[in-house]
Design a protein around this motif. Structure first.
Motif, PDB file in Angstrom:
ATOM      1  N   ASN A  96       0.802  -1.225   0.000  1.00  0.00           N
ATOM      2  CA  ASN A  96       0.000   0.000   0.000  1.00  0.00           C
ATOM      3  C   ASN A  96       0.837   1.279   0.000  1.00  0.00           C
ATOM      4  O   ASN A  96       0.293   2.369   0.109  1.00  0.00           O
ATOM      5  N   PHE A  97       2.159   1.130  -0.092  1.00  0.00           N
ATOM      6  CA  PHE A  97       3.042   2.287  -0.187  1.00  0.00           C
ATOM      7  C   PHE A  97       3.747   2.281  -1.541  1.00  0.00           C
ATOM      8  O   PHE A  97       4.321   1.273  -1.943  1.00  0.00           O
ATOM      9  N   LYS A  98       3.706   3.417  -2.223  1.00  0.00           N
ATOM     10  CA  LYS A  98       4.302   3.552  -3.546  1.00  0.00           C
ATOM     11  C   LYS A  98       5.512   4.478  -3.481  1.00  0.00           C
ATOM     12  O   LYS A  98       5.414   5.604  -2.971  1.00  0.00           O
ATOM     13  N   TYR A  99       6.628   4.011  -4.005  1.00  0.00           N
ATOM     14  CA  TYR A  99       7.835   4.843  -4.031  1.00  0.00           C
ATOM     15  C   TYR A  99       7.606   6.065  -4.916  1.00  0.00           C
ATOM     16  O   TYR A  99       7.103   5.942  -6.032  1.00  0.00           O
ATOM     17  N   ILE A 100       7.980   7.274  -4.402  1.00  0.00           N
ATOM     18  CA  ILE A 100       7.749   8.487  -5.191  1.00  0.00           C
ATOM     19  C   ILE A 100       9.005   9.328  -5.427  1.00  0.00           C
ATOM     20  O   ILE A 100       8.964  10.268  -6.220  1.00  0.00           O
ATOM     21  N   GLY A 101      10.126   9.023  -4.753  1.00  0.00           N
ATOM     22  CA  GLY A 101      11.346   9.760  -5.064  1.00  0.00           C
ATOM     23  C   GLY A 101      12.089  10.281  -3.850  1.00  0.00           C
ATOM     24  O   GLY A 101      11.774   9.943  -2.701  1.00  0.00           O
ATOM     25  N   PHE A 102      13.077  11.156  -4.126  1.00  0.00           N
ATOM     26  CA  PHE A 102      13.938  11.734  -3.091  1.00  0.00           C
ATOM     27  C   PHE A 102      13.639  13.216  -2.891  1.00  0.00           C
ATOM     28  O   PHE A 102      13.404  13.949  -3.850  1.00  0.00           O
ATOM     29  N   TYR A 128      15.817  12.514   2.102  1.00  0.00           N
ATOM     30  CA  TYR A 128      14.615  11.694   2.276  1.00  0.00           C
ATOM     31  C   TYR A 128      14.400  10.788   1.070  1.00  0.00           C
ATOM     32  O   TYR A 128      14.423  11.259  -0.074  1.00  0.00           O
ATOM     33  N   LYS A 129      14.168   9.529   1.343  1.00  0.00           N
ATOM     34  CA  LYS A 129      13.636   8.615   0.331  1.00  0.00           C
ATOM     35  C   LYS A 129      12.202   8.339   0.745  1.00  0.00           C
ATOM     36  O   LYS A 129      11.945   7.918   1.883  1.00  0.00           O
ATOM     37  N   LEU A 130      11.255   8.592  -0.179  1.00  0.00           N
ATOM     38  CA  LEU A 130       9.853   8.667   0.209  1.00  0.00           C
ATOM     39  C   LEU A 130       8.953   7.655  -0.499  1.00  0.00           C
ATOM     40  O   LEU A 130       9.126   7.379  -1.688  1.00  0.00           O
ATOM     41  N   TRP A 131       7.972   7.187   0.269  1.00  0.00           N
ATOM     42  CA  TRP A 131       6.887   6.358  -0.258  1.00  0.00           C
ATOM     43  C   TRP A 131       5.570   7.012   0.147  1.00  0.00           C
ATOM     44  O   TRP A 131       5.423   7.503   1.275  1.00  0.00           O
ATOM     45  N   ARG A 132       4.605   6.998  -0.740  1.00  0.00           N
ATOM     46  CA  ARG A 132       3.287   7.575  -0.479  1.00  0.00           C
ATOM     47  C   ARG A 132       2.288   6.461  -0.224  1.00  0.00           C
ATOM     48  O   ARG A 132       2.224   5.470  -0.971  1.00  0.00           O
TER      49      ARG A 132
END
Length: 201
Positions: free
Chosen positions: A112-118, A187-191
């Motif tokens: 349920n978490f999608k990688y979106i970038g830095f 930050y490495k982020l997941w939405r």
């Protein structure tokens, strides 16, 4: 092999604001509920605000801390308050180069978490982002060629490192105050793209 050692920190809640357009990074109004928030009981708002002050918004006391939550039950309670108050919000999972807090979760295994970038931003407060300020909203000289993805973020670690190094060199020569100074965090982020409440298996 990664050049950056990243630590799994936890979840950030921020309000969704039209001024940020497609940018889905960390900058914005984060952890905004208090006893005066319309739509929720004063006692609940007071509890949420006090919990954040004591357990989450601690970066001002320690440079190695990011203002995120490791408590999924509290996070869901906070999300429920956002929903009751009719406040649009984003749920982001953060890995950073700061060690605290530590959240033992394999985010890549969470469907349920999608990688979106830095992103490259402060670790608390308004989470001032140099990606948003220097690239997304106002392209600064010397950085025109750096590409952003559909979420207004840098897509790869390699490109993020290139941006950081170039920004630091330009900042050292900056005599016009174009570059914000301060201790920035990678930050490495997941939405979160699932349903609520959040369920982390």
């Amino acid at each position: 092999m990664s050049e950056i050692e990243l630590y799994s920190n936890g979840i950030l809640l921020r309000t969704a604001d039209k001024i940020y357009g497609n940018y889905l990074g960390v900058e914005g109004d984060c952890w905004t509920i208090d006893e005066d928030t319309e739509g929720i009981e004063q006692q609940e708002g007071d509890y949420l605000n006090n919990y954040c002050s004591e357990n989450i918004t601690l970066s001002w006391t320690d440079d190695n801390v990011v203002d995120v939550s490791c408590n999924v039950d509290f996070t869901n309670r906070y999300i429920n308050a956002y929903i009751k108050a009719n406040i649009q919000f984003e749920v982001l999972f953060c890995k950073t180069n700061r060690q605290l807090p530590s959240y033992n979760l394999d985010i890549e295994e969470q469907g349920n978490f999608k990688y979106i970038g830095f992103d490259y931003a402060f670790s608390g407060g308004s989470f001032y982002s140099s990606i948003f300020s220097d690239l997304y909203s106002n392209r600064l000289p010397g950085l025109f060629d750096i590409k952003l993805n559909e979420y207004g973020l840098i897509n790869s670690e390699k490109d993020l490192i290139d941006f950081v190094r170039r920004r630091e060199k330009l900042s050292m020569k900056d005599k016009e105050g174009m570059f914000e100074k301060g201790l920035f965090t990678i930050y490495k982020l997941w939405r979160y793209v699932g349903e609520f409440p959040i369920n982390l298996g």
